[in-house]
Design a protein around this motif. Structure first.
Motif, PDB file in Angstrom:
ATOM      1  N   UNK A 138       0.938  -1.098   0.088  1.00  0.00           N
ATOM      2  CA  UNK A 138       0.088   0.127  -0.212  1.00  0.00           C
ATOM      3  C   UNK A 138       0.743   1.325  -0.067  1.00  0.00           C
ATOM      4  N   UNK A 139       1.917   1.175  -0.927  1.00  0.00           N
ATOM      5  CA  UNK A 139       2.854   2.301  -0.900  1.00  0.00           C
ATOM      6  C   UNK A 139       2.107   3.830  -1.183  1.00  0.00           C
ATOM      7  N   UNK A 140       1.269   3.724  -1.940  1.00  0.00           N
ATOM      8  CA  UNK A 140       0.622   5.163  -2.298  1.00  0.00           C
ATOM      9  C   UNK A 140      -0.167   5.608  -1.054  1.00  0.00           C
ATOM     10  N   UNK A 141      -1.073   4.783  -0.328  1.00  0.00           N
ATOM     11  CA  UNK A 141      -1.794   5.180   0.712  1.00  0.00           C
ATOM     12  C   UNK A 141      -0.894   5.465   1.957  1.00  0.00           C
ATOM     13  N   UNK A 142       0.381   4.965   2.058  1.00  0.00           N
ATOM     14  CA  UNK A 142       1.363   5.514   3.198  1.00  0.00           C
ATOM     15  C   UNK A 142       1.857   6.703   2.772  1.00  0.00           C
ATOM     16  N   UNK A 143       2.102   6.849   1.606  1.00  0.00           N
ATOM     17  CA  UNK A 143       2.697   8.221   1.232  1.00  0.00           C
ATOM     18  C   UNK A 143       1.554   9.274   1.595  1.00  0.00           C
ATOM     19  N   UNK A 144       0.397   9.048   1.088  1.00  0.00           N
ATOM     20  CA  UNK A 144      -0.867  10.006   1.334  1.00  0.00           C
ATOM     21  C   UNK A 144      -0.658  10.194   2.718  1.00  0.00           C
ATOM     22  N   UNK A 145      -0.674   9.177   3.584  1.00  0.00           N
ATOM     23  CA  UNK A 145      -0.829   9.179   5.123  1.00  0.00           C
ATOM     24  C   UNK A 145       0.383  10.312   5.511  1.00  0.00           C
ATOM     25  N   UNK A 146       1.766  10.127   5.047  1.00  0.00           N
ATOM     26  CA  UNK A 146       2.785  10.701   5.450  1.00  0.00           C
ATOM     27  C   UNK A 146       2.555  12.197   5.348  1.00  0.00           C
ATOM     28  N   UNK A 147       1.990  12.419   3.870  1.00  0.00           N
ATOM     29  CA  UNK A 147       2.146  13.940   3.369  1.00  0.00           C
ATOM     30  C   UNK A 147       0.770  14.628   4.186  1.00  0.00           C
ATOM     31  N   UNK A 148      -0.303  14.055   4.262  1.00  0.00           N
ATOM     32  CA  UNK A 148      -1.253  14.604   5.187  1.00  0.00           C
ATOM     33  C   UNK A 148      -0.811  14.896   6.812  1.00  0.00           C
ATOM     34  N   UNK A 149      -0.396  13.685   7.142  1.00  0.00           N
ATOM     35  CA  UNK A 149       0.014  14.062   8.582  1.00  0.00           C
ATOM     36  C   UNK A 149       1.018  14.995   9.021  1.00  0.00           C
ATOM     37  N   UNK A 150       2.053  15.331   7.917  1.00  0.00           N
ATOM     38  CA  UNK A 150       2.950  16.242   8.066  1.00  0.00           C
ATOM     39  C   UNK A 150       2.330  17.511   7.958  1.00  0.00           C
ATOM     40  N   UNK A 151       1.289  17.667   6.896  1.00  0.00           N
ATOM     41  CA  UNK A 151       0.881  19.181   6.706  1.00  0.00           C
ATOM     42  C   UNK A 151      -0.089  19.544   8.031  1.00  0.00           C
ATOM     43  N   UNK A 152      -0.769  18.645   8.514  1.00  0.00           N
ATOM     44  CA  UNK A 152      -1.525  18.988   9.713  1.00  0.00           C
ATOM     45  C   UNK A 152      -0.602  19.223  11.004  1.00  0.00           C
ATOM     46  N   UNK A 153       0.406  18.450  11.225  1.00  0.00           N
ATOM     47  CA  UNK A 153       1.371  18.471  12.198  1.00  0.00           C
ATOM     48  C   UNK A 153       2.041  19.792  12.276  1.00  0.00           C
ATOM     49  N   UNK A 154       2.458  20.396  11.060  1.00  0.00           N
ATOM     50  CA  UNK A 154       3.087  21.536  10.729  1.00  0.00           C
ATOM     51  C   UNK A 154       2.148  22.782  11.148  1.00  0.00           C
ATOM     52  N   UNK A 155       0.884  22.690  10.726  1.00  0.00           N
ATOM     53  CA  UNK A 155      -0.117  23.435  11.123  1.00  0.00           C
ATOM     54  C   UNK A 155      -0.197  23.586  12.577  1.00  0.00           C
ATOM     55  N   UNK A 156      -0.375  22.547  13.405  1.00  0.00           N
ATOM     56  CA  UNK A 156      -0.684  22.500  14.810  1.00  0.00           C
ATOM     57  C   UNK A 156       0.637  23.271  15.482  1.00  0.00           C
ATOM     58  N   UNK A 157       1.933  22.809  14.797  1.00  0.00           N
ATOM     59  CA  UNK A 157       3.111  23.224  15.382  1.00  0.00           C
ATOM     60  C   UNK A 157       3.003  24.835  15.532  1.00  0.00           C
ATOM     61  N   UNK A 158       2.521  25.457  14.183  1.00  0.00           N
ATOM     62  CA  UNK A 158       2.538  26.793  13.904  1.00  0.00           C
ATOM     63  C   UNK A 158       1.885  27.525  15.082  1.00  0.00           C
ATOM     64  N   UNK A 159       0.581  26.948  15.225  1.00  0.00           N
ATOM     65  CA  UNK A 159      -0.238  27.397  16.376  1.00  0.00           C
ATOM     66  C   UNK A 159       0.309  27.419  17.701  1.00  0.00           C
ATOM     67  N   UNK A 160       1.067  26.507  18.094  1.00  0.00           N
ATOM     68  CA  UNK A 160       1.690  26.331  19.232  1.00  0.00           C
ATOM     69  C   UNK A 160       2.774  27.255  19.350  1.00  0.00           C
ATOM     70  N   UNK A 161       3.686  27.483  18.265  1.00  0.00           N
ATOM     71  CA  UNK A 161       4.809  28.408  18.325  1.00  0.00           C
ATOM     72  C   UNK A 161       4.141  29.848  18.388  1.00  0.00           C
ATOM     73  N   UNK A 162       3.088  30.103  17.755  1.00  0.00           N
ATOM     74  CA  UNK A 162       2.518  31.755  17.921  1.00  0.00           C
ATOM     75  C   UNK A 162       1.891  31.870  19.273  1.00  0.00           C
ATOM     76  N   UNK A 163       1.649  30.770  20.094  1.00  0.00           N
ATOM     77  CA  UNK A 163       0.988  30.711  21.213  1.00  0.00           C
ATOM     78  C   UNK A 163       1.989  31.086  22.288  1.00  0.00           C
ATOM     79  N   UNK A 164       3.312  30.350  22.236  1.00  0.00           N
ATOM     80  CA  UNK A 164       4.182  30.314  23.268  1.00  0.00           C
ATOM     81  C   UNK A 164       5.540  30.792  22.947  1.00  0.00           C
ATOM     82  N   UNK A 165       5.657  31.516  21.956  1.00  0.00           N
ATOM     83  CA  UNK A 165       6.746  32.140  21.548  1.00  0.00           C
ATOM     84  C   UNK A 165       6.778  33.250  22.133  1.00  0.00           C
ATOM     85  N   UNK A 166       8.071  33.711  22.801  1.00  0.00           N
ATOM     86  CA  UNK A 166       8.481  35.151  23.276  1.00  0.00           C
ATOM     87  C   UNK A 166       8.607  35.951  22.353  1.00  0.00           C
TER      88      UNK A 166
END
Lengths: 173, 278
Positions: A138-166
């Motif tokens: 299921x290589x294609x599905x794995x790839x899709x999972x990696x890409x979508x998860x990366x995008x969503x993770x980075x999105x939430x990380x940015x929220x965290x960064x803007x909330x807690x950075x000095x």
């Protein structure tokens, strides 16, 4: 340098709680697994010795592994990004840039951070999902999972960064 | 010797990196076996306590849905009572003594889900019942809608269940209409669908046919709902049908489940070992 320890410890606890109680519990879809915990390693001070970074990565990953019950998988991925981080930083930072003590979204700017987080999370999640699936089926599905998860993770990380950075002004040394 | 020393100094970071990774992978392969992974998760009861506390708070959000599902289940159980049926039995020659006719085969232990996941390639469900409540390994877990999984490791107060959504989970299933049976396992992609195998090609299968447990394994009683046939693929090079099944259990929304206790399990296992010996 000593003053960095409590800040990072606090960030570690905050990210661990957020990861375990919210992000690993929320059921978005089987293609979206956000991981914001690696942000802890990515925000360690620039001057952290590389051996220490890998050791911190290992123990931080192990803590997450014990909390979510995945034995060694997150530790392996955390050690990997701890090892690769310095290379990546030298590659993506223009020469002659002055550094803060730690990466800061107000100092480095959102573009730098988007590249930084994007690349590291792509590496992290590729590594993690490959270990977890332990197969290239299921290589294609794995790839899709990696890409979508990366995008969503980075999105939430940015929220965290803007909330807690000095929002400190940049220091000129 | 000096060169060797220089080599270590020069590549000490890479060597450290490799050592740590090797250690991680040892950990992964040693614990690849499910039980130990699950054990790490619930062994420290602090973890278990944390999850049950969080769960007891979030439970309030789902009270409405939980009570709704309980009412529906009660209604369907009520319909099965002999009071709600008309006895058509008119054989007057024989008096049926029903006292010794039935013996209990399965009992059910209720449990609450304290942790659940659907997005891993092998998903675990944690329950707030353990050894002290009479659970053992290898017990089936069901809820009102269908099958949920199988207990794979337990501590005194908690149990870890391998969900149907796991690459290692297999259950013996049958088509309710034609009684043909085969193995069913998760397709690994979608949280609502599974694949059924070993149904011969000549069996008529229609979309929408009900799939239930066969009762051949010791885990589940007969005729517990698994799902409905979604698609039937006929592949010319194979002798068996490729059936995709819509699971009836909503794994994203599990609150209360029943752990199935098979009272005749030891007897069947004894029989099994006798057959092997002969």
């Amino acid at each position: 340098m000593i003053s960095q320890i409590p800040i990072n410890l606090f960030r570690f606890l905050l990210l661990l709680m957020a990861q375990v109680l919210i992000f690993s519990n929320a059921k978005f879809s089987s293609f979206i697994n956000p991981y914001i915990f690696p942000l802890f390693i990515l925000l360690l001070p620039f001057e952290t010795p590389r051996w220490l970074m890998m050791l911190i990565g290992f123990f931080a990953g192990l803590t997450l592994d014990i909390a979510v019950g995945s034995a060694g998988m997150h530790s392996a991925a955390c050690v990997l990004i701890g090892y690769l981080r310095p290379f990546l930083i030298t590659v993506i930072t223009p020469k002659g840039t002055e550094f803060e003590i730690s990466p800061n979204v107000y100092a480095q700017g959102p573009t730098w951070f988007a590249v930084y987080l994007g690349v590291t999370m792509l590496v992290y999640l590729t590594f993690y999902f490959l270990i977890e699936a332990a197969t290239f089926l299921n290589f294609f599905l794995l790839l899709l999972k990696i890409v979508t998860s990366t995008i969503v993770s980075v999105f939430f990380m940015f929220i965290f960064l803007y909330l807690f950075s000095s929002r400190k002004k940049r220091r000129f040394v | 010797m000096y060169n060797l020393f220089r080599f270590f100094v020069r590549y000490h970071l890479f060597i450290l990196f490799l050592t740590l990774e090797v250690f991680c992978f040892l950990l992964i392969f040693r614990t690849k076996h499910y039980n130990q992974v699950a054990y790490i998760g619930i062994a420290n009861s602090a973890n278990g306590k944390l999850y049950s506390t969080v769960r007891s708070i979030t439970d309030y959000l789902y009270l409405r849905r939980i009570s709704d599902s309980l009412v529906t289940e009660n209604a369907s159980l009520r319909a099965r009572l002999s009071e709600s049926k008309i006895d058509n039995h008119v054989d007057s020659l024989r008096v049926l003594d029903t006292a010794g006719r039935y013996t209990q085969h399965f009992t059910y232990i209720t449990a609450r889900v304290i942790r659940n996941s659907v997005n891993q390639s092998s998903n675990l469900i944690f329950l707030d019942r353990g050894k002290l409540h009479g659970l053992t390994k290898q017990m089936g877990v069901v809820n009102a809608n269908g099958i949920v999984g199988q207990v794979i490791s337990i501590t005194d107060n908690y149990a870890a269940v391998m969900s149907v959504l796991s690459k290692d989970f297999k259950v013996s299933a049958k088509l309710k209409k034609s009684e043909y049976f085969g193995n069913m396992h998760w397709d690994g992609v979608n949280t609502t669908s599974a694949t059924m195998e070993e149904i011969p090609k000549h069996v008529p299968v229609k979309v929408g046919d009900t799939v239930v447990t066969s009762g051949f394994s010791e885990l589940f009683p007969r005729n517990i709902m698994i799902g409905k046939v979604r698609k039937v693929n006929i592949q010319p090079d194979k002798n068996f049908l490729d059936i995709s099944v819509d699971l009836s259990t909503d794994f994203g929304n599990l609150n209360y489940v029943y752990v199935v206790k098979n009272l005749k399990r030891n007897e069947i296992q004894t029989l099994d070992s006798l057959v092997v010996k002969e």
